[in-house]
Design a protein around this motif. Structure first.
Motif, PDB file in Angstrom:
ATOM      1  N   PRO B  39      -4.402  19.597  23.338  1.00  0.00           N
ATOM      2  CA  PRO B  39      -4.675  20.912  22.721  1.00  0.00           C
ATOM      3  C   PRO B  39      -3.852  21.168  21.463  1.00  0.00           C
ATOM      4  N   TYR B  40      -2.730  20.435  21.327  1.00  0.00           N
ATOM      5  CA  TYR B  40      -1.910  20.620  20.125  1.00  0.00           C
ATOM      6  C   TYR B  40      -2.443  19.765  18.968  1.00  0.00           C
ATOM      7  N   ALA B  41      -3.049  18.624  19.346  1.00  0.00           N
ATOM      8  CA  ALA B  41      -3.603  17.750  18.313  1.00  0.00           C
ATOM      9  C   ALA B  41      -4.948  18.258  17.815  1.00  0.00           C
ATOM     10  N   ILE B  42      -5.685  18.915  18.728  1.00  0.00           N
ATOM     11  CA  ILE B  42      -6.994  19.442  18.330  1.00  0.00           C
ATOM     12  C   ILE B  42      -6.815  20.912  17.985  1.00  0.00           C
ATOM     13  N   GLU B  43      -7.164  21.263  16.804  1.00  0.00           N
ATOM     14  CA  GLU B  43      -6.941  22.653  16.402  1.00  0.00           C
ATOM     15  C   GLU B  43      -8.079  23.576  16.824  1.00  0.00           C
ATOM     16  N   GLN B  44      -9.310  23.023  16.791  1.00  0.00           N
ATOM     17  CA  GLN B  44     -10.469  23.888  17.067  1.00  0.00           C
ATOM     18  C   GLN B  44     -10.558  24.224  18.558  1.00  0.00           C
ATOM     19  N   VAL B  45     -10.725  25.511  18.819  1.00  0.00           N
ATOM     20  CA  VAL B  45     -10.813  26.003  20.201  1.00  0.00           C
ATOM     21  C   VAL B  45     -11.978  25.360  20.946  1.00  0.00           C
ATOM     22  N   TYR B  46     -13.077  25.155  20.218  1.00  0.00           N
ATOM     23  CA  TYR B  46     -14.274  24.578  20.844  1.00  0.00           C
ATOM     24  C   TYR B  46     -13.947  23.231  21.508  1.00  0.00           C
ATOM     25  N   TYR B  47     -13.202  22.407  20.773  1.00  0.00           N
ATOM     26  CA  TYR B  47     -12.908  21.081  21.302  1.00  0.00           C
ATOM     27  C   TYR B  47     -11.865  21.121  22.423  1.00  0.00           C
ATOM     28  N   VAL B  48     -10.981  22.115  22.369  1.00  0.00           N
ATOM     29  CA  VAL B  48     -10.026  22.280  23.491  1.00  0.00           C
ATOM     30  C   VAL B  48     -10.819  22.631  24.758  1.00  0.00           C
ATOM     31  N   ASN B  49     -11.828  23.484  24.587  1.00  0.00           N
ATOM     32  CA  ASN B  49     -12.674  23.828  25.731  1.00  0.00           C
ATOM     33  C   ASN B  49     -13.447  22.620  26.245  1.00  0.00           C
ATOM     34  N   ILE B  50     -13.897  21.790  25.320  1.00  0.00           N
ATOM     35  CA  ILE B  50     -14.602  20.560  25.735  1.00  0.00           C
ATOM     36  C   ILE B  50     -13.652  19.676  26.551  1.00  0.00           C
ATOM     37  N   ALA B  51     -12.394  19.599  26.089  1.00  0.00           N
ATOM     38  CA  ALA B  51     -11.404  18.786  26.821  1.00  0.00           C
ATOM     39  C   ALA B  51     -11.193  19.346  28.231  1.00  0.00           C
ATOM     40  N   SER B  52     -11.147  20.688  28.335  1.00  0.00           N
ATOM     41  CA  SER B  52     -11.007  21.290  29.676  1.00  0.00           C
ATOM     42  C   SER B  52     -12.201  20.930  30.543  1.00  0.00           C
ATOM     43  N   GLN B  53     -13.375  20.973  29.908  1.00  0.00           N
ATOM     44  CA  GLN B  53     -14.595  20.657  30.653  1.00  0.00           C
ATOM     45  C   GLN B  53     -14.583  19.207  31.145  1.00  0.00           C
ATOM     46  N   ILE B  54     -14.103  18.315  30.288  1.00  0.00           N
ATOM     47  CA  ILE B  54     -14.011  16.899  30.689  1.00  0.00           C
ATOM     48  C   ILE B  54     -13.122  16.778  31.928  1.00  0.00           C
ATOM     49  N   LEU B  55     -11.977  17.468  31.888  1.00  0.00           N
ATOM     50  CA  LEU B  55     -11.034  17.349  33.006  1.00  0.00           C
ATOM     51  C   LEU B  55     -11.618  17.919  34.294  1.00  0.00           C
ATOM     52  N   LEU B  56     -12.289  19.075  34.196  1.00  0.00           N
ATOM     53  CA  LEU B  56     -12.803  19.651  35.451  1.00  0.00           C
ATOM     54  C   LEU B  56     -13.956  18.812  36.001  1.00  0.00           C
ATOM     55  N   TYR B  57     -14.776  18.260  35.105  1.00  0.00           N
ATOM     56  CA  TYR B  57     -15.844  17.372  35.592  1.00  0.00           C
ATOM     57  C   TYR B  57     -15.269  16.044  36.092  1.00  0.00           C
ATOM     58  N   ALA B  58     -14.123  15.647  35.523  1.00  0.00           N
ATOM     59  CA  ALA B  58     -13.471  14.433  36.031  1.00  0.00           C
ATOM     60  C   ALA B  58     -13.026  14.640  37.476  1.00  0.00           C
ATOM     61  N   VAL B  59     -12.539  15.841  37.789  1.00  0.00           N
ATOM     62  CA  VAL B  59     -12.152  16.138  39.183  1.00  0.00           C
ATOM     63  C   VAL B  59     -13.393  16.062  40.087  1.00  0.00           C
ATOM     64  N   PHE B  60     -14.498  16.607  39.587  1.00  0.00           N
ATOM     65  CA  PHE B  60     -15.765  16.535  40.327  1.00  0.00           C
ATOM     66  C   PHE B  60     -16.161  15.074  40.562  1.00  0.00           C
ATOM     67  N   ALA B  61     -16.097  14.279  39.494  1.00  0.00           N
ATOM     68  CA  ALA B  61     -16.490  12.873  39.599  1.00  0.00           C
ATOM     69  C   ALA B  61     -15.536  12.089  40.508  1.00  0.00           C
TER      70      ALA B  61
END
Lengths: 245, 351
Positions: B39-61
Motif C-alpha cells: 500500500p505504500y508503494a502503490i499510491e492509487q487507492v483503487y490498486y490498494v483495494n485490488i490488493a486487498s481483494q487479492i488477499l481476501l480471495y487468496a484466503v478463499f482459495a
C-alpha cells in the motif's frame, strides 16, 4: 490358540457365488498358504477377512474375538495387517514416508493438525527400523516413483511389518518379481518371528512351499483340500484343479 | 549430529514453503515485507483495494485448496459457504448488533453450513461429490435470492461500518489492506502447519489411496470431514472479509460463477500447493478487475490464460514454474559441464 477362525463364510456378487461356506482355522504362529486357480476366490477371501467386503453370512474371529462386523479400519488396530496383490502405495511420497504413514495409522498422532510430522523422531526411527528389516533403509529417502517393482513389493511388506501385526495377510508377495528378488523376499519372510501368524496367497509353489506349514486349496470359492504340504501336494484333487496333472 | 533415522520425511507435494533452508526463510521474509510495503508503494487507492481483494480471495482459495488439493475432493459449492458467513455478518450488523458478535456468529454459521455440506456431500466422491456440492451451493444461492425478508433478495444487505480492532479504524483502504494482510498471513501459516502435520499427511493419504489408508487404520470419512471443516472455516473468514471489503452482500457473491472462479484460482495456481491458490487468486482478480478495464472481453482472456496453463503447465502456475526453472537450471549446468570438459580435453599449445 487359533489366530484366525473363519466359519461358514459366504459371499455372492449378484448371482455369482464367490465364497461358499469357507471354513479356515489358522493356529497362532502358523504359516498358511492359500492356493487355487485364478478366480477361485482367494483375494475375495482376504477382503472378507480384512473387512473390505462384508460377508453375506458366516463369521470371522481374530484370536477368539468375533470381528465379523468390526469395520475394516479397526481390524488393523486389533493386530491385522495385509499387503495387496496389486501394489497399493503412495507414489508421490518417499519410501520412508510410506512406512511412516503405516505407523501413523495406529498412532493417536494421526489426528494432530499442529505438530510437524517430520519432527516425530520416534516415528521416523521406527520407519527406518522397518525398512532395515526389508533391506531398504539405505534408500529410505528415495521417492517411491524412482523405485523398482521388487523394491515396492518390499515396501508393502515393510508397511505391514511396521504395524507389528499379530496376523499378517500376504497377497501374492512374489508376484512379478525376478528369481533373485523372489529369493530375497523369501528370505525376508523366513525371518519374521513366529509370534506373527502368516496367511499367504501365492501361485509360486516352488518358492512358497518351504515357508509354510499347511496349505488350503480353494476352487470356485470352496475349500477343496486342506492339510500339510505333503498331504495337499499328494491329493489327487490338487493335481486335478491346480497342478494340472 | 543427526542420525540417519532422524532425517526429515519430506513430501515433495507440500514442501515449497514448509521445508527448511535459509534461502527459503529469506524468500518468505522478503515476500512478507513486499506484501507489507504494497500500500505504500502503490499510491492509487483503487490498486490498494485490488490488493486487498487479492488477499481476501487468496484466503478463499486457500480454504478451497484444502479440499481440492489436499483431500482430492472438488467442490463447486464453496461460494455458498462464503455467502452464509457474509450474509450472517451483514444481517446482524444491519440489525444493530456489534461487530464481535456478528463476526463470531458469521464464523459459527459458516461452520454449521460446512458441517451440513460435509455430512451430505462426503457420502460420495468424484463427479457425485462435485454435483452434490454444486446443488448445495445453488440451494444457498436460491435462499439468498428468494428469502427476501432476511436477505433483501436481489437488493442485498448493506453494511455501514467496519470494525475497529484495538481502536484502529479500518475505513481507510490502507488500514483495511493491513488487516486483510494479517488475516491472510495467519491463514497461510495455518495451512502450512496443517499440511506438515500428521493429520495433513493422513489427508493427503486419503486423497492418493483411500482404500489403503482404511486398511492402515485411518478413518477416511472422519479425516475428510475435519478437512472439510477447516476448509469451511477459511472460506467463512474470506466471506467475512468480503462483506467488510464491499460493505455489501448480494446473491451474486455466492452464485455458481463465484464457486467456479474459486476453483479456477486453485487449479490455475496449482492445487495441492501452498502458494498456488494465492497466485491463482492474484491472476483471477487482476484479470477480472484490472485487465477488464482495457479489454472488453476479459472473460475470453481469462479462459485463454486458463487453457494456456492447462496446456503448458497442467500442474498449475507455481509447480509448473518450479519445474521449468529446475529444468532450465539443470540444462544450464549440463551445458556448463560440457564446455568445461571440452576445454579440459582440448590439446594444450606447445610452448
Amino acid at each position: 490358540m487359533t489366530a484366525l477362525a473363519v466359519n461358514d463364510l459366504c459371499k455372492s456378487f449378484g448371482g455369482l457365488r464367490v465364497t461358499t461356506n469357507v471354513n479356515l482355522g489358522v493356529a497362532a504362529g502358523e504359516r498358511r498358504l492359500i492356493i487355487g486357480p485364478n478366480g477361485a476366490g482367494k483375494t475375495t477371501l482376504f477382503n472378507l477377512i480384512t473387512g473390505e467386503i462384508t460377508p453375506d453370512s458366516g463369521s470371522v474371529a481374530l484370536f477368539g474375538r468375533d470381528i465379523t462386523r468390526t469395520p475394516s479400519r479397526k481390524r488393523s488396530h486389533l493386530g491385522m495387517a495385509r499387503t495387496y496383490q496389486i501394489i497399493t502405495l503412495f507414489t508421490q511420497d518417499t519410501i520412508e514416508r510410506n512406512v511412516t504413514l503405516a505407523l501413523l495409522g495406529l498412532s493417536p498422532l494421526r489426528w494432530n493438525p499442529l505438530l510437524a510430522l517430520d519432527r516425530q523422531r520416534h516415528l521416523l526411527e521406527q520407519a527406518r527400523a522397518a525398512l532395515k528389516r526389508v533391506g531398504l533403509d539405505h534408500i529410505a529417502a528415495r521417492p517411491l516413483a524412482q523405485t523398482s517393482y521388487g523394491e515396492r513389493r518390499r515396501v508393502e511388506i515393510a508397511m505391514a511389518l511396521a504395524q507389528n501385526p499379530k496376523l499378517l495377510l500376504l497377497d501374492e508377495p512374489f508376484a512379478g518379481l525376478s528369481i533373485d528378488e523372489r529369493q530375497d523376499v523369501r528370505k525376508l519372510l523366513a525371518t519374521i518371528p513366529r509370534d506373527v501368524t502368516i496367511v499367504m496367497i501365492e501361485h509360486d509353489m516352488d518358492t512358497a512351499l518351504d515357508l509354510v506349514d499347511r496349505i488350503t486349496l480353494l476352487h470356485f470359492g470352496e475349500v477343496i483340500v486342506e492339510g500339510t504340504r505333503a498331504e495337499v501336494v499328494a491329493d489327487p484333487r490338487t493335481r486335478e484343479v491346480y497342478l494340472g496333472e | 549430529m543427526n542420525s540417519p533415522a532422524a532425517s526429515p520425511v519430506t513430501n515433495p507435494a507440500t514442501s515449497e514453503l514448509t521445508g527448511g533452508g535459509a534461502v527459503r526463510r529469506v524468500a518468505i521474509a522478503v515476500a512478507v515485507l513486499a506484501l507489507v510495503a504494497v500500500p505504500y508503494a502503490i499510491e492509487q487507492v483503487y490498486y490498494v483495494n485490488i490488493a486487498s481483494q487479492i488477499l481476501l480471495y487468496a484466503v478463499f482459495a486457500l480454504g478451497l485448496n484444502v479440499l481440492v488439493g489436499y483431500a482430492g475432493l472438488v467442490s463447486l459449492g464453496h461460494a455458498g459457504l462464503f455467502g452464509v458467513a457474509a450474509y450472517v455478518v451483514a444481517y446482524l450488523l444491519a440489525a444493530g448488533h456489534g461487530h464481535a458478535l456478528a463476526i463470531l456468529a458469521g464464523l459459527a454459521a459458516g461452520l454449521v453450513a460446512t458441517a451440513g455440506f460435509a455430512a451430505l456431500a462426503l457420502r460420495a466422491t468424484g463427479i457425485s461429490f462435485i454435483m452434490i456440492t454444486l446443488a448445495l451451493g445453488e440451494i444457498i444461492w436460491g435462499l439468498a435470492y428468494r428469502w427476501i425478508s432476511i436477505t433483501g433478495g436481489d437488493n442485498g444487505i448493506s453494511v455501514s461500518t467496519r470494525p475497529m480492532p484495538f481502536g484502529l479504524s479500518l475505513d481507510a483502504p490502507r488500514a483495511f489492506y493491513d488487516a486483510t494482510l494479517i488475516v491472510f498471513l495467519l491463514a497461510v501459516g495455518a495451512v502450512a502447519i496443517f499440511v506438515r502435520s500428521p493429520f495433513g499427511a493422513a489427508l493427503c493419504g486419503t486423497r492418493d489411496q483411500p482404500r489403503r489408508m482404511n486398511a492402515l487404520g485411518y478413518h477416511v470419512l472422519m479425516i475428510r470431514f475435519w478437512a472439510f471443516m477447516f476448509s469451511g472455516l477459511l472460506t467463512s473468514v474470506a466471506g467475512i472479509l468480503f462483506v467488510y471489503y464491499t460493505e455489501f452482500i448480494s446473491p451474486q457473491a455466492l452464485a455458481l460463477t463465484a464457486s467456479a472462479e474459486g476453483l479456477l484460482m486453485v487449479i490455475s495456481g496449482g492445487a495441492g500447493t501452498l502458494l498456488g491458490p494465492v497466485v491463482g487468486a492474484a491472476l483471477v482478480v487482476i484479470v477480472k478487475n484490472v485487465v477488464s478495464a482495457y479489454i472488453t472481453r476479459w472473460n475470453f482472456m481469462l479462459g485463454a490464460i486458463f487453457v494456456a496453463i492447462v496446456v503448458f503447465m497442467p500442474e498449475g502456475l507455481v509447480p509448473g514454474a518450479v519445474r521449468l526453472t529446475r529444468s532450465a537450471w539443470q540444462s544450464a549446468s549440463r551445458q556448463k559441464g560440457t564446455t568445461r570438459n571440452a576445454a579440459a580435453s582440448a590439446p594444450r599449445p606447445q610452448s
